[in-house]
Design a protein around this motif. Structure first.
Motif, PDB file in Angstrom:
ATOM      1  N   UNK A  85       8.136  61.213  14.470  1.00  0.00           N
ATOM      2  CA  UNK A  85       9.312  60.653  15.125  1.00  0.00           C
ATOM      3  C   UNK A  85      10.561  61.397  14.660  1.00  0.00           C
ATOM      4  N   UNK A  86      11.385  61.839  15.607  1.00  0.00           N
ATOM      5  CA  UNK A  86      12.663  62.468  15.268  1.00  0.00           C
ATOM      6  C   UNK A  86      13.570  61.412  14.639  1.00  0.00           C
ATOM      7  N   UNK A  87      14.632  61.849  14.003  1.00  0.00           N
ATOM      8  CA  UNK A  87      15.563  60.941  13.340  1.00  0.00           C
ATOM      9  C   UNK A  87      16.817  60.774  14.184  1.00  0.00           C
ATOM     10  N   UNK A  88      17.217  59.500  14.413  1.00  0.00           N
ATOM     11  CA  UNK A  88      18.460  59.242  15.142  1.00  0.00           C
ATOM     12  C   UNK A  88      19.640  59.786  14.348  1.00  0.00           C
ATOM     13  N   UNK A  89      20.704  60.124  15.070  1.00  0.00           N
ATOM     14  CA  UNK A  89      21.943  60.579  14.441  1.00  0.00           C
ATOM     15  C   UNK A  89      23.080  59.681  14.903  1.00  0.00           C
ATOM     16  N   UNK A  90      24.266  59.895  14.344  1.00  0.00           N
ATOM     17  CA  UNK A  90      25.448  59.140  14.783  1.00  0.00           C
ATOM     18  C   UNK A  90      25.941  59.623  16.141  1.00  0.00           C
ATOM     19  N   UNK A  91      25.440  60.751  16.576  1.00  0.00           N
ATOM     20  CA  UNK A  91      25.867  61.364  17.838  1.00  0.00           C
ATOM     21  C   UNK A  91      24.927  60.925  18.965  1.00  0.00           C
ATOM     22  N   UNK A  92      25.412  60.155  19.951  1.00  0.00           N
ATOM     23  CA  UNK A  92      24.550  59.680  21.042  1.00  0.00           C
ATOM     24  C   UNK A  92      23.885  60.839  21.786  1.00  0.00           C
ATOM     25  N   UNK A  93      22.590  60.691  22.062  1.00  0.00           N
ATOM     26  CA  UNK A  93      21.852  61.705  22.811  1.00  0.00           C
ATOM     27  C   UNK A  93      21.326  62.844  21.963  1.00  0.00           C
ATOM     28  N   UNK A 108      10.781  68.325  11.951  1.00  0.00           N
ATOM     29  CA  UNK A 108      10.225  69.534  11.345  1.00  0.00           C
ATOM     30  C   UNK A 108      11.340  70.364  10.707  1.00  0.00           C
ATOM     31  N   UNK A 109      11.072  70.978   9.529  1.00  0.00           N
ATOM     32  CA  UNK A 109      12.057  71.864   8.916  1.00  0.00           C
ATOM     33  C   UNK A 109      12.402  72.993   9.881  1.00  0.00           C
ATOM     34  N   UNK A 110      13.625  73.399   9.986  1.00  0.00           N
ATOM     35  CA  UNK A 110      14.798  73.037   9.189  1.00  0.00           C
ATOM     36  C   UNK A 110      15.567  71.832   9.732  1.00  0.00           C
ATOM     37  N   UNK A 111      14.925  70.936  10.459  1.00  0.00           N
ATOM     38  CA  UNK A 111      15.507  69.670  10.941  1.00  0.00           C
ATOM     39  C   UNK A 111      16.769  69.907  11.786  1.00  0.00           C
ATOM     40  N   UNK A 112      16.612  70.733  12.804  1.00  0.00           N
ATOM     41  CA  UNK A 112      17.726  71.066  13.689  1.00  0.00           C
ATOM     42  C   UNK A 112      18.201  69.859  14.483  1.00  0.00           C
ATOM     43  N   UNK A 113      19.472  69.888  14.875  1.00  0.00           N
ATOM     44  CA  UNK A 113      20.052  68.897  15.757  1.00  0.00           C
ATOM     45  C   UNK A 113      19.639  69.253  17.184  1.00  0.00           C
ATOM     46  N   UNK A 114      19.029  68.293  17.897  1.00  0.00           N
ATOM     47  CA  UNK A 114      18.506  68.556  19.230  1.00  0.00           C
ATOM     48  C   UNK A 114      19.081  67.569  20.245  1.00  0.00           C
ATOM     49  N   UNK A 115      19.383  68.070  21.428  1.00  0.00           N
ATOM     50  CA  UNK A 115      19.894  67.255  22.529  1.00  0.00           C
ATOM     51  C   UNK A 115      18.707  66.637  23.264  1.00  0.00           C
ATOM     52  N   UNK A 126       5.648  69.384  18.807  1.00  0.00           N
ATOM     53  CA  UNK A 126       5.919  68.194  19.614  1.00  0.00           C
ATOM     54  C   UNK A 126       6.353  67.054  18.700  1.00  0.00           C
ATOM     55  N   UNK A 127       7.309  66.242  19.186  1.00  0.00           N
ATOM     56  CA  UNK A 127       7.773  65.077  18.439  1.00  0.00           C
ATOM     57  C   UNK A 127       8.071  63.931  19.405  1.00  0.00           C
ATOM     58  N   UNK A 128       8.197  62.714  18.833  1.00  0.00           N
ATOM     59  CA  UNK A 128       8.553  61.529  19.613  1.00  0.00           C
ATOM     60  C   UNK A 128      10.065  61.324  19.550  1.00  0.00           C
ATOM     61  N   UNK A 129      10.632  60.898  20.667  1.00  0.00           N
ATOM     62  CA  UNK A 129      12.064  60.592  20.737  1.00  0.00           C
ATOM     63  C   UNK A 129      12.242  59.129  20.330  1.00  0.00           C
ATOM     64  N   UNK A 130      13.140  58.877  19.351  1.00  0.00           N
ATOM     65  CA  UNK A 130      13.350  57.485  18.907  1.00  0.00           C
ATOM     66  C   UNK A 130      14.111  56.662  19.927  1.00  0.00           C
TER      67      UNK A 130
END
Length: 90
Positions: A47-55, A61-68, A86-90
């Motif tokens: 599961x990807x990690x939510x951020x404070x930035x919507x969307x 996965x390393x290096x844990x990039x910010x993804x839209x 592949x990852x799951x969207x939270x």
């Protein structure tokens, strides 16, 4: 970067998938005739990690990039822009 939406793992026959382009448009691709993954099978992907930035999420996965992931729904499977994880969207 925008991840690509992915259905089955490469070890399985691919079902129709949707990939996000860099400009936010999507294109459909047709794979084999397999059924979509069950919710239980989707749980096998991190599961990807939510951020404070919507969307946007942080890749699991390393290096844990910010993804839209603004074009995805919670629970969707997405693929990193490099197309190999592949990852799951939270």
């Amino acid at each position: 970067p925008q991840p690509q939406q992915e259905a089955p793992s490469p070890a399985e026959t691919e079902a129709p998938t949707e990939k996000a382009n860099g400009d936010g448009d999507t294109t459909s691709e047709q794979g084999g005739d397999s059924a979509a993954l069950t919710e239980a099978e989707k749980q096998n992907f991190p599961l990807a990690t939510k951020t404070d930035r919507p969307g946007f999420v942080r890749s699991p996965y390393p290096p844990h990039e910010l993804l839209d992931v603004s074009a995805f729904k919670p629970g969707d499977l997405a693929m990193e822009p490099d197309g190999d994880r592949i990852f799951r969207v939270p």
